[in-house]
Scaffold this active site. Structure first.
Site, PDB file in Angstrom:
ATOM      1  N   ASN A  14       0.840  -1.214   0.000  1.00 31.18           N
ATOM      2  CA  ASN A  14       0.000   0.000   0.000  1.00 31.18           C
ATOM      3  C   ASN A  14       0.866   1.251   0.000  1.00 31.18           C
ATOM      4  O   ASN A  14       0.548   2.229  -0.690  1.00 31.18           O
ATOM      5  CB  ASN A  14      -0.954  -0.008   1.191  1.00 31.18           C
ATOM      6  CG  ASN A  14      -2.198  -0.838   0.918  1.00 31.18           C
ATOM      7  OD1 ASN A  14      -3.048  -0.454   0.122  1.00 31.18           O
ATOM      8  ND2 ASN A  14      -2.283  -1.999   1.551  1.00 31.18           N
ATOM      9  N   MET A  90       0.643  -3.046  12.557  1.00 27.36           N
ATOM     10  CA  MET A  90       0.001  -4.080  13.384  1.00 27.36           C
ATOM     11  C   MET A  90      -0.069  -3.702  14.862  1.00 27.36           C
ATOM     12  O   MET A  90       0.082  -4.553  15.734  1.00 27.36           O
ATOM     13  CB  MET A  90       0.750  -5.411  13.216  1.00 27.36           C
ATOM     14  CG  MET A  90       0.774  -5.923  11.790  1.00 27.36           C
ATOM     15  SD  MET A  90      -0.882  -6.077  11.092  1.00 27.36           S
ATOM     16  CE  MET A  90      -1.413  -7.565  11.935  1.00 27.36           C
ATOM     17  N   ARG A  91      -0.286  -2.412  15.135  1.00 26.25           N
ATOM     18  CA  ARG A  91      -0.436  -2.006  16.532  1.00 26.25           C
ATOM     19  C   ARG A  91      -1.666  -1.126  16.688  1.00 26.25           C
ATOM     20  O   ARG A  91      -1.954  -0.301  15.810  1.00 26.25           O
ATOM     21  CB  ARG A  91       0.790  -1.212  16.990  1.00 26.25           C
ATOM     22  CG  ARG A  91       2.024  -2.054  17.206  1.00 26.25           C
ATOM     23  CD  ARG A  91       3.157  -1.200  17.724  1.00 26.25           C
ATOM     24  NE  ARG A  91       2.880  -0.589  19.018  1.00 26.25           N
ATOM     25  CZ  ARG A  91       2.932  -1.218  20.183  1.00 26.25           C
ATOM     26  NH1 ARG A  91       3.254  -2.480  20.238  1.00 26.25           N
ATOM     27  NH2 ARG A  91       2.666  -0.584  21.313  1.00 26.25           N
ATOM     28  N   LEU A  93      -3.577   1.974  18.350  1.00 32.64           N
ATOM     29  CA  LEU A  93      -3.114   3.265  18.847  1.00 32.64           C
ATOM     30  C   LEU A  93      -3.861   3.646  20.124  1.00 32.64           C
ATOM     31  O   LEU A  93      -5.032   3.322  20.288  1.00 32.64           O
ATOM     32  CB  LEU A  93      -3.323   4.328  17.773  1.00 32.64           C
ATOM     33  CG  LEU A  93      -2.575   4.087  16.466  1.00 32.64           C
ATOM     34  CD1 LEU A  93      -2.877   5.212  15.479  1.00 32.64           C
ATOM     35  CD2 LEU A  93      -1.076   3.961  16.688  1.00 32.64           C
ATOM     36  N   HIS A 109      -8.403  -1.584   5.780  1.00 34.63           N
ATOM     37  CA  HIS A 109      -8.707  -2.897   6.351  1.00 34.63           C
ATOM     38  C   HIS A 109      -9.271  -3.790   5.233  1.00 34.63           C
ATOM     39  O   HIS A 109     -10.137  -3.343   4.473  1.00 34.63           O
ATOM     40  CB  HIS A 109      -9.732  -2.732   7.478  1.00 34.63           C
ATOM     41  CG  HIS A 109     -10.099  -4.028   8.115  1.00 34.63           C
ATOM     42  ND1 HIS A 109      -9.257  -4.664   9.016  1.00 34.63           N
ATOM     43  CD2 HIS A 109     -11.176  -4.822   7.973  1.00 34.63           C
ATOM     44  CE1 HIS A 109      -9.821  -5.794   9.393  1.00 34.63           C
ATOM     45  NE2 HIS A 109     -10.984  -5.912   8.778  1.00 34.63           N
ATOM     46  N   LEU A 144     -11.534  -0.970  17.517  1.00 30.52           N
ATOM     47  CA  LEU A 144     -10.810  -1.818  16.564  1.00 30.52           C
ATOM     48  C   LEU A 144     -11.508  -1.747  15.202  1.00 30.52           C
ATOM     49  O   LEU A 144     -12.642  -2.227  15.059  1.00 30.52           O
ATOM     50  CB  LEU A 144     -10.788  -3.279  17.078  1.00 30.52           C
ATOM     51  CG  LEU A 144     -10.202  -4.316  16.115  1.00 30.52           C
ATOM     52  CD1 LEU A 144      -8.719  -4.063  15.871  1.00 30.52           C
ATOM     53  CD2 LEU A 144     -10.426  -5.726  16.640  1.00 30.52           C
ATOM     54  N   ASP A 145     -10.849  -1.116  14.233  1.00 31.14           N
ATOM     55  CA  ASP A 145     -11.392  -1.004  12.871  1.00 31.14           C
ATOM     56  C   ASP A 145     -12.814  -0.436  12.865  1.00 31.14           C
ATOM     57  O   ASP A 145     -13.670  -0.880  12.099  1.00 31.14           O
ATOM     58  CB  ASP A 145     -11.370  -2.385  12.180  1.00 31.14           C
ATOM     59  CG  ASP A 145      -9.979  -2.972  12.096  1.00 31.14           C
ATOM     60  OD1 ASP A 145      -9.026  -2.202  11.884  1.00 31.14           O
ATOM     61  OD2 ASP A 145      -9.835  -4.199  12.242  1.00 31.14           O
ATOM     62  N   GLU A 174      -7.289  -2.291  -2.700  1.00 27.78           N
ATOM     63  CA  GLU A 174      -6.652  -1.440  -1.677  1.00 27.78           C
ATOM     64  C   GLU A 174      -5.736  -0.417  -2.332  1.00 27.78           C
ATOM     65  O   GLU A 174      -5.735   0.761  -1.977  1.00 27.78           O
ATOM     66  CB  GLU A 174      -5.845  -2.294  -0.691  1.00 27.78           C
ATOM     67  CG  GLU A 174      -6.694  -3.196   0.188  1.00 27.78           C
ATOM     68  CD  GLU A 174      -5.864  -3.913   1.244  1.00 27.78           C
ATOM     69  OE1 GLU A 174      -4.895  -3.327   1.761  1.00 27.78           O
ATOM     70  OE2 GLU A 174      -6.187  -5.067   1.571  1.00 27.78           O
TER      71      GLU A 174
HETATM   72  C1  GRF Z   1      -3.320  -4.993   3.824  1.00 25.80           C
HETATM   73  O1  GRF Z   1      -4.155  -6.058   3.459  1.00 25.80           O
HETATM   74  C2  GRF Z   1      -4.077  -4.063   4.723  1.00 25.80           C
HETATM   75  O2  GRF Z   1      -5.433  -3.990   4.414  1.00 25.80           O
HETATM   76  C3  GRF Z   1      -3.884  -4.690   6.058  1.00 25.80           C
HETATM   77  O3  GRF Z   1      -2.562  -5.158   6.047  1.00 25.80           O
HETATM   78  C4  GRF Z   1      -2.169  -5.434   4.714  1.00 25.80           C
HETATM   79  C5  GRF Z   1      -0.922  -4.641   4.466  1.00 25.80           C
HETATM   80  O4  GRF Z   1      -0.356  -4.928   3.232  1.00 25.80           O
HETATM   81  N1  GRF Z   1      -4.195  -3.729   7.094  1.00 25.80           N
HETATM   82  P1  GRF Z   1       0.894  -4.106   2.709  1.00 25.80           P
HETATM   83  O5  GRF Z   1       1.963  -4.109   3.816  1.00 25.80           O
HETATM   84  O6  GRF Z   1       0.457  -2.714   2.377  1.00 25.80           O
HETATM   85  O7  GRF Z   1       1.378  -4.867   1.519  1.00 25.80           O
END
Ligand code: GRF
Length: 205
Positions: A14, A90-91, A93, A109, A144-145, A174
């Protein structure tokens, strides 16, 4: 030009999509810094390849979530960051980050929220038997989300889908909607009222 930071824990595809859109002059913003909680995150290499400053803030160095977030705020403020973009960070906030950047933190997400928040969501979508999943760009709040939804895109589930196959089809979407969401904010076309997010058709003067 909108100053953004991207926070990523993993591969950073992303991040790459955002950098590519900036390079193609489709996104009038600059990535001031990329921050990761993992020194091994390939996202850091992607940033370095574009000469973007990086910072690694490892969880183990901070006794509490708030202490961790205080360090994030220090770094982000030092770069004058106006919008924080979570891309596979992956944390969760704490209020320290949320108070420093109210409605100025985005997350992506890989499901159609509010269905399937949390982790392993492609597997959950397949096992539940939904016919469509997708991805959601939302503002980050204390849940969460759970924050207000800015953009979503749908992806159909296919016969015999695996979590990996579904995840890679969702990633394509995405990479399309995350830069678009940032563009809308950079162009001041987004208004948030409670949970409802409105996208204006005219650019603010
Ligand atoms: C993506 O699927 C995003 O939606 C999720 O984690 C993944 C991250 O992918 N939160 P990348 O590191 O951007 O390739």
């Amino acid at each position: 030009m909108l100053k953004i930071a991207v926070l990523a824990s993993g591969g950073g595809t992303n991040l790459q999509a955002i950098l590519d859109e900036i390079e193609a002059n489709n996104l009038n913003c600059s990535v001031e810094v990329v921050i990761s909680d993992s020194p091994a995150a390939y996202a850091l290499t992607r940033a370095k390849n574009r000469s973007i400053p990086v910072a690694v803030v490892e969880k183990s160095a901070y006794p509490t979530r708030k202490a961790y977030d205080t360090e994030l705020v220090r770094i982000l403020s030092g770069y004058g960051v106006e919008l924080v973009v979570l891309a596979g960070f992956m944390r969760l906030l704490s209020s320290v980050m949320l108070d420093a950047f109210p409605m100025k933190i985005l997350n992506i997400h890989p499901s159609l929220l509010p269905s399937f928040p949390g982790l392993n969501v492609q597997k959950q979508a397949i096992e539940y038997g939904v016919k469509f999943s997708g991805c959601t760009v939302h503002f980050v709040d204390e849940g969460l989300d759970s924050g207000p939804i800015l953009l979503q895109a749908t992806v159909p589930l296919l016969e015999g889908d695996t979590p990996e196959a579904l995840a890679s089809r969702i990633l394509v979407e995405e990479h399309r909607i995350y830069p678009e969401a940032i563009r809308l904010i950079a162009e001041k076309m987004v208004e948030v009222e409670g949970r409802r997010v409105t996208i204006k058709t005219e650019q603010k003067g």
